[in-house]
Design a protein around this motif. Sequence first.
Motif, PDB file in Angstrom:
ATOM      1  N   LEU A 192       0.848  -1.187   0.000  1.00 10.02           N
ATOM      2  CA  LEU A 192       0.000   0.000   0.000  1.00 10.02           C
ATOM      3  C   LEU A 192       0.885   1.240   0.000  1.00 10.02           C
ATOM      4  CD1 LEU A 192      -3.048   0.678   0.119  1.00 10.02           C
ATOM      5  CD2 LEU A 192      -2.785   0.895   2.599  1.00 10.02           C
ATOM      6  N   ILE A 193       0.694   2.111  -0.971  1.00 11.18           N
ATOM      7  CA  ILE A 193       1.501   3.332  -1.079  1.00 11.18           C
ATOM      8  C   ILE A 193       0.824   4.448  -0.283  1.00 11.18           C
ATOM      9  CG2 ILE A 193       2.462   5.061  -2.646  1.00 11.18           C
ATOM     10  CD1 ILE A 193       2.382   2.889  -4.842  1.00 11.18           C
ATOM     11  N   THR A 194       1.543   4.977   0.692  1.00  9.77           N
ATOM     12  CA  THR A 194       0.997   6.048   1.532  1.00  9.77           C
ATOM     13  C   THR A 194       1.358   7.403   0.937  1.00  9.77           C
ATOM     14  OG1 THR A 194       2.970   5.905   2.938  1.00  9.77           O
ATOM     15  CG2 THR A 194       1.015   4.675   3.625  1.00  9.77           C
ATOM     16  N   VAL A 195       0.365   8.292   0.889  1.00  7.75           N
ATOM     17  CA  VAL A 195       0.507   9.573   0.199  1.00  7.75           C
ATOM     18  C   VAL A 195       0.138  10.731   1.131  1.00  7.75           C
ATOM     19  CG1 VAL A 195      -0.272  10.974  -1.760  1.00  7.75           C
ATOM     20  CG2 VAL A 195      -0.080   8.479  -1.997  1.00  7.75           C
ATOM     21  N   LEU A 196       0.988  11.752   1.140  1.00  6.97           N
ATOM     22  CA  LEU A 196       0.672  13.017   1.802  1.00  6.97           C
ATOM     23  C   LEU A 196       0.298  14.031   0.738  1.00  6.97           C
ATOM     24  CD1 LEU A 196       0.699  14.986   4.288  1.00  6.97           C
ATOM     25  CD2 LEU A 196       3.083  15.490   3.664  1.00  6.97           C
ATOM     26  N   LEU A 197      -0.849  14.685   0.901  1.00  7.77           N
ATOM     27  CA  LEU A 197      -1.253  15.748  -0.008  1.00  7.77           C
ATOM     28  C   LEU A 197      -0.773  17.087   0.534  1.00  7.77           C
ATOM     29  CD1 LEU A 197      -4.981  14.742  -0.727  1.00  7.77           C
ATOM     30  CD2 LEU A 197      -2.948  14.220  -2.103  1.00  7.77           C
ATOM     31  N   VAL A 198      -0.209  17.915  -0.339  1.00  2.00           N
ATOM     32  CA  VAL A 198       0.166  19.286   0.028  1.00  2.00           C
ATOM     33  C   VAL A 198      -0.554  20.197  -0.952  1.00  2.00           C
ATOM     34  CG1 VAL A 198       2.030  20.909   0.467  1.00  2.00           C
ATOM     35  CG2 VAL A 198       2.419  18.454   0.815  1.00  2.00           C
ATOM     36  N   GLN A 234       5.185   7.534   1.953  1.00  3.68           N
ATOM     37  CA  GLN A 234       6.137   7.120   0.922  1.00  3.68           C
ATOM     38  C   GLN A 234       6.268   8.184  -0.162  1.00  3.68           C
ATOM     39  OE1 GLN A 234       4.011   3.042   0.918  1.00  3.68           O
ATOM     40  NE2 GLN A 234       5.828   2.757  -0.337  1.00  3.68           N
ATOM     41  N   LEU A 235       5.204   8.947  -0.342  1.00  2.00           N
ATOM     42  CA  LEU A 235       5.189   9.928  -1.426  1.00  2.00           C
ATOM     43  C   LEU A 235       4.404  11.176  -1.018  1.00  2.00           C
ATOM     44  CD1 LEU A 235       4.888   9.462  -5.185  1.00  2.00           C
ATOM     45  CD2 LEU A 235       3.106  10.842  -4.089  1.00  2.00           C
ATOM     46  N   ALA A 236       4.858  12.329  -1.494  1.00  2.75           N
ATOM     47  CA  ALA A 236       4.127  13.583  -1.308  1.00  2.75           C
ATOM     48  C   ALA A 236       3.642  14.073  -2.670  1.00  2.75           C
ATOM     49  CB  ALA A 236       5.014  14.635  -0.648  1.00  2.75           C
ATOM     50  N   LEU A 237       2.344  14.309  -2.768  1.00  3.22           N
ATOM     51  CA  LEU A 237       1.744  14.867  -3.979  1.00  3.22           C
ATOM     52  C   LEU A 237       1.491  16.339  -3.695  1.00  3.22           C
ATOM     53  CD1 LEU A 237       0.549  14.292  -6.826  1.00  3.22           C
ATOM     54  CD2 LEU A 237      -1.645  13.867  -5.690  1.00  3.22           C
ATOM     55  N   ILE A 238       2.243  17.217  -4.380  1.00  2.00           N
ATOM     56  CA  ILE A 238       2.328  18.616  -3.968  1.00  2.00           C
ATOM     57  C   ILE A 238       1.848  19.562  -5.063  1.00  2.00           C
ATOM     58  CG2 ILE A 238       3.866  20.401  -3.067  1.00  2.00           C
ATOM     59  CD1 ILE A 238       5.821  18.226  -2.245  1.00  2.00           C
ATOM     60  N   VAL A 270       8.460  12.482  -4.546  1.00  2.00           N
ATOM     61  CA  VAL A 270       7.644  13.689  -4.725  1.00  2.00           C
ATOM     62  C   VAL A 270       7.118  13.761  -6.146  1.00  2.00           C
ATOM     63  CG1 VAL A 270       7.676  16.217  -4.827  1.00  2.00           C
ATOM     64  CG2 VAL A 270       8.829  15.036  -2.943  1.00  2.00           C
ATOM     65  N   VAL A 271       5.825  14.020  -6.259  1.00  2.00           N
ATOM     66  CA  VAL A 271       5.219  14.323  -7.550  1.00  2.00           C
ATOM     67  C   VAL A 271       4.550  15.687  -7.423  1.00  2.00           C
ATOM     68  CG1 VAL A 271       3.416  13.720  -9.217  1.00  2.00           C
ATOM     69  CG2 VAL A 271       4.853  11.932  -8.236  1.00  2.00           C
ATOM     70  N   ILE A 272       4.878  16.586  -8.327  1.00  9.87           N
ATOM     71  CA  ILE A 272       4.285  17.921  -8.343  1.00  9.87           C
ATOM     72  C   ILE A 272       3.063  17.906  -9.249  1.00  9.87           C
ATOM     73  CG2 ILE A 272       4.646  20.347  -8.937  1.00  9.87           C
ATOM     74  CD1 ILE A 272       6.321  19.546  -6.568  1.00  9.87           C
ATOM     75  N   LEU A 273       1.992  18.517  -8.757  1.00 11.90           N
ATOM     76  CA  LEU A 273       0.760  18.658  -9.531  1.00 11.90           C
ATOM     77  C   LEU A 273       0.519  20.150  -9.701  1.00 11.90           C
ATOM     78  CD1 LEU A 273      -1.457  16.835 -10.749  1.00 11.90           C
ATOM     79  CD2 LEU A 273      -2.743  17.144  -8.633  1.00 11.90           C
ATOM     80  N   SER A 274       0.509  20.630 -10.948  1.00 14.45           N
ATOM     81  CA  SER A 274       0.541  22.077 -11.152  1.00 14.45           C
ATOM     82  C   SER A 274      -0.225  22.515 -12.388  1.00 14.45           C
ATOM     83  CB  SER A 274       2.001  22.542 -11.284  1.00 14.45           C
ATOM     84  OG  SER A 274       2.079  23.915 -11.543  1.00 14.45           O
TER      85      SER A 274
END
Length: 233
Positions: free
Chosen positions: A7-13, A55-59, A84-88
């Motif tokens: 399971l991939i845990t994600v933090l949203l920023v 494991q990952l931050a979606l920022i 880190v994956v940037i969403l822009s």
Amino acid sequence: MNSPPDLITVLLVEDHRAVAEGLWALLDDYDDLTVVGWADSVAEAEPMTQQLSPQLALIDYRLPDGTGADAAARIRAHDPAIAVVILSADTSDSALLAAVEAGASGYLLKSAGGDEIAAAIRAAAAGETLIPARTLMEVLARHRESARLTDQQTERLESLTAREQEILALMTQGLDNRAIADRLTISYATVRTHVRGILEKLEARSQLEAVAKAADWGFRPTPPAPPPQPPEP
């Protein structure tokens, strides 16, 4: 938080609550992804990372106290293992380069669909770089060329003499050569000589083009000095 190993845990920023809630709901539709928390600023991102160990931050790239690149740099300074994956919505080369320099593995536009975002999260969490080397090389080449042109433009503006800058400033106000001569109390022929020098240095074919180029290159006329005040009685 204990989670199954696959399971991939994600933090949203993300600073907009509605967007964050939408992303949270979207990612919850995928069995292998789970959102463990939400931060709404650069300042909050790092402590949330320490607390939740995702494991990952979606920022989001645009945050109220900085950029997604700033948040990524702080997060990865704390734990380089966090992907880190940037969403822009920002499509500029400078934003992409800033994200890459901060250690982001991916850079997605906000128009991306759920499956594309989920796939990017999986790939980044697996250690993959989602920005093709060819794309990055092209962006770097454009960035270097832009920097070269900016330096060249700055040099051209700085090559203008103080008098030429003064005359160019009056040209930007719409004054013609005769009016400039009257304003500066110099001869019309002298103004024409200076104008020719300005056109040559800025590689302009007309005064209008010189004014347009100067404005585009960041020319800021120095405001005229205030007239001397009469002495107080």
